[in-house]
Design an enzyme around this catalytic site. Sequence first.
Site, PDB file in Angstrom:
ATOM      1  N   HIS A  82       2.013   4.991  -4.217  1.00  0.00           N
ATOM      2  CA  HIS A  82       0.862   4.769  -1.842  1.00  0.00           C
ATOM      3  C   HIS A  82       2.093   4.632  -1.860  1.00  0.00           C
ATOM      4  O   HIS A  82       3.047   4.101  -1.660  1.00  0.00           O
ATOM      5  CB  HIS A  82      -0.219   3.113  -2.479  1.00  0.00           C
ATOM      6  N   ASP A  98       3.779  -3.044  -7.385  1.00  0.00           N
ATOM      7  CA  ASP A  98       2.560  -3.471  -6.640  1.00  0.00           C
ATOM      8  C   ASP A  98       1.088  -3.233  -6.839  1.00  0.00           C
ATOM      9  O   ASP A  98       0.647  -2.380  -7.831  1.00  0.00           O
ATOM     10  CB  ASP A  98       3.046  -1.849  -5.294  1.00  0.00           C
ATOM     11  N   GLN A 135      -4.312  -3.184  -6.024  1.00  0.00           N
ATOM     12  CA  GLN A 135      -5.396  -2.779  -6.778  1.00  0.00           C
ATOM     13  C   GLN A 135      -6.047  -3.204  -7.925  1.00  0.00           C
ATOM     14  O   GLN A 135      -6.817  -2.928  -8.501  1.00  0.00           O
ATOM     15  CB  GLN A 135      -5.326  -0.928  -6.943  1.00  0.00           C
ATOM     16  N   LYS A 144      -8.186  -7.123  -0.459  1.00  0.00           N
ATOM     17  CA  LYS A 144      -8.377  -6.030  -1.157  1.00  0.00           C
ATOM     18  C   LYS A 144      -9.080  -6.846  -2.047  1.00  0.00           C
ATOM     19  O   LYS A 144      -9.941  -6.651  -3.142  1.00  0.00           O
ATOM     20  CB  LYS A 144      -7.186  -5.269  -1.638  1.00  0.00           C
ATOM     21  N   CYS A 162      -3.284   8.044   1.543  1.00  0.00           N
ATOM     22  CA  CYS A 162      -2.348   6.966   2.018  1.00  0.00           C
ATOM     23  C   CYS A 162      -0.855   7.497   0.120  1.00  0.00           C
ATOM     24  O   CYS A 162      -0.407   7.238   0.037  1.00  0.00           O
ATOM     25  CB  CYS A 162      -1.870   5.953   1.686  1.00  0.00           C
TER      26      CYS A 162
END
Lengths: 166, 418
Positions: free
Chosen positions: B131, B207, B210, B233, B375
Site C-alpha cells: 500500500h 503492515d 488488513q 478497519k 492506494c
Amino acid sequence: MAGLEDLYREIILDHYRSPRNRGELPSPPARRVEGFNPLCGDEVVLYVDIDPSGRVADIKVAGQGCSISQSSASMMTAAVKGRTEAEARDLIRAFKAMMSIHERGLDANGDAPDDVSMPAVAGLDLGELEALRGVVKFPVRIKCATLSWNTLAQAFDEAGAGAAAD
Amino acid sequence: MAPGVADGMKLDVARVKKDFPILDRELDGHRLVFLDSAASSQKPRAVLDAMDHYYATTHANVHRGVYTIAEEATAAYEGVRGQVARFIGAPSPRGVVFTKNATEAINLVAHSYGRGRLAPGKAVLLTEMEHHANLVPWLMLREERGVELRFLPVDDDGRLVLDDLDRQLEGVGLVAVTAMSNVLGTLNPVARIAAAAHAAAAVVLVDAAQSVPHAVTDVEALGCDFLAFSAHKMCGPTGIGVLWGREELLEAMPAFLGGGEMIRDVRLDRWIPNDIPWKFEAGTPPIAEAIGLGAAIEYLTELGMDAVREHERALTAHALSTLADRHGDDVRVFGPPDPGERGGVVSFTYRDIHPHDLSQVLDSSGVCIRAGHHCAKPLMRRYGVGATARASFYVYNDEADVQALSDGLVAAAEIFAV
C-alpha cells in the site's frame, strides 16, 4: 437519489463505446500532456497539434478511464477540433462552469466564477456536451468529467509558457 | 455463549448484522450491502456506546489531572493499551504506541528508526504489493537519507516471489512487508520472511492493517519487530492506530513528534524524552477513540478471531466460485486462486467495464464496493490495469451480499453492453 439514467445517457455511452479522436500524434510537433485523476487512477494523455494561427489543427486522446472520463474526453476533442485557442478556452470555461455546481469550493483552483451559468458564456452552444450535465448529480464523478478538459487547459498553458520562454 | 457465535467456530451472521446499526439503513429501497470493509469497517453498537458513555461520564485529559474523572480517563485509556497487547500477543503494553492510524505508525518507524538507525547505503526491502502507506514513507526516506529500496516481486497469481530472498537481504537494515495485500488478498509468509531477515541482521516491520482485523495475530509467532494497524478497519473508530514495537528498539529510537506528554522535562534550551510508549505520543491523544478501540477488541474477541477468519475464508471461497460459475471469463480475479491463501478481499475486473462504472451501477442497488487503484499504483501497473473493482468482506457479510454483488454485475452488463 439521482438515477443511473441521469448519468449514463445514450450519447455518453455512444462516445464511450466509439470514442472519437482516439490515438496519438507525433510529438513533437504535437504537444503531449498527461492528466491524472488521483482518486481512481484514470489517466488521460492528450496530443494537441496547434497550428501557427493558434487553431487546434488536430487532437488525439490516449490513456484509460471510466465511461464518464472517456466519453467526456471524446466529446471534448470533437468540440475543440478546428477551433482557436480562445474559443477552446471559452468552451473549457463553459464546461467547467456546468460542472462546478458541486466542484466549486472543492477545487482550489476552480476558476469558474459563481455567477456563470451555461448560456452566459459567450453564447456557446455546448451541444452534445449538455448530456454530461447529469454528472453533477454524482459529485464524485465530476473529476472524471473534467479530467480531459483540465488537461487541455494545461496543454494551452504549457504552450503559452513555452512560447513566452522562446 | 458470546453474541454472534452460534455454535463452536461458526459466526451467526444474522445476529452479527443486528449489532451494526448502519446496516438497518435503506438506500432508495435497497438494503445497504457493505462490501468495502478493507477500506474501513462499520461499527457495532457496543463501540458507539462505549465512546458515548466515555464522553457522557468520564472525559478529561489523560495523564494530567489528579481529580477523579481524569484518573478514570487515564485508567481507561491505559487499559486499552493492555487490551491491544493481549490481542496481538505482545509481551507488554509498553510496546504499544497509539498513533493516528497505521499510516502514521509506519511513518513513525520510517522517521525515527529510519533516521536514527538506517545509515545511508543501507537498504530497505519492500514488496511490489505494498500500500502507498508502506511505500511513500520509504521513498521519502530514500530522498532524505539515500537509503536503497528493494522490492520482493509478485507472481502472476499475486504471491510474493521469495526465491531470491537471501540475496535480496544482503545489506538490508529493515524489511517492511504487508501481512495481507489490500488488493490481492494475499496472506504473506511473514514469519518466514522475518526469520530470514533476522538472520541477515535486519529488523522487520509488518503492515498489519488488513490482517489484525481478520485473524488471530501473534507478534511473537510472526517474529516481527514492528507491527502497524488501524482501529477503523477492525470495528473501531477512525483517528487511532497502533504501532507495536520491541521495547529495546523503541527505547533506542529518537522521538517522533514533539509536544506535551512525550517529555519528562523541558527547559528553554533542552528537553528530556518520556519513557516508552509515551515518548511517541505527543499531545493529547485520541482518548475516546482508544476507548472505542478497546470496545472493538472486546467485540471481536467475543466473536472469536478464529471464527472471524473461518467465516471470511468460507465467504471468500463462495464469492470466488459464484463469480467463476455465473460470470465465467467475464470476470478476472486478481490474487491467489486458493481461498486458504487469501483474506476476504476480492479484486476483479468485469468485461471491459471500468471499475468506477461498476461501482456506480452497484451503488444504485445499495451495494458498496471500492473501485480504483486501492492506494497501490505500482501493483496496478504490475498487472497492467489502471483500476480494479474490489469487494471485501467482514463479520457482517453473508452469501446474500455476494448475490447482490453478482446481480449488480449483470445489471452493469446490460447498461454497458456493446
